[in-house]
Design an enzyme around this catalytic site. Sequence first.
Site, short mmCIF file in Angstrom:
data_model
loop_
_atom_site.label_atom_id
_atom_site.label_comp_id
_atom_site.label_asym_id
_atom_site.label_seq_id
_atom_site.Cartn_x
_atom_site.Cartn_y
_atom_site.Cartn_z
N TYR A 75 51.91 -11.56 -5.56
CA TYR A 75 51.22 -12.93 -5.30
C TYR A 75 51.39 -13.40 -6.82
CZ TYR A 75 50.12 -12.38 -0.35
OH TYR A 75 49.98 -12.20 0.88
N GLY B 280 53.03 -15.38 -9.25
CA GLY B 280 54.08 -15.96 -9.46
C GLY B 280 54.40 -16.94 -8.23
N GLY C 215 55.17 -18.34 -4.61
CA GLY C 215 54.87 -17.55 -3.37
C GLY C 215 54.26 -16.63 -3.29
N HIS D 131 43.68 -16.54 -5.94
CA HIS D 131 43.89 -18.02 -6.45
C HIS D 131 44.86 -18.86 -5.69
CE1 HIS D 131 46.08 -20.49 -9.47
NE2 HIS D 131 44.88 -20.62 -10.13
N ASP D 132 45.88 -18.34 -5.15
CA ASP D 132 46.87 -18.93 -4.02
C ASP D 132 46.03 -19.77 -3.02
OD1 ASP D 132 48.83 -18.22 -5.76
OD2 ASP D 132 49.78 -17.10 -4.09
N ASP E 218 41.21 -21.76 -11.11
CA ASP E 218 41.89 -21.28 -12.47
C ASP E 218 40.97 -20.28 -13.30
OD1 ASP E 218 43.99 -22.55 -11.56
OD2 ASP E 218 43.93 -23.95 -13.20
#
EC number: 3.1.1.4
Length: 137
Positions: free
Chosen positions: A45, A47, A49, A65-66, A111
């Site tokens: 995860y 990076g 995608g 985070h995604d 973040d």
Amino acid sequence: AVCVSLLGAANIPPHPLNLINFMEMIRYTIPCEKTWGEYADYGCYCGAGGSGRPIDALDRCCYVHDNCYGDAANIRDCNPKTQSYSYKLTKRTIICYGAAGTCARVVCDCDRTAALCFGDSEYIEGHKNIDTARFCQ
């Protein structure tokens, strides 16, 4: 210890302000011997995608985070990847400013949480640049 590296800074292409803020947060929380870029292609995860199950605690930071960015994108007119925000690095923590629930504050909190998670998680060299087709299904 504070790590500062300006070597090659003139050759860095421009990034959206949000990405610059996130990179600064990461640099503030990770060990001095690492660079923020070492986290850009880590696990399933970290990076662009992501798929499958996170392979370790650090990869889980990126997974969370995604998902956080996904939630932020549901706020009207909110683009988490370009949203600017105000924050402060102080006393080994990160403080986000702005009204709770606003796009800027939510993205900053995403973040902040990820950067602090990176600082608390072990970096396993063998999980960098893994074969995602094999390990991330």
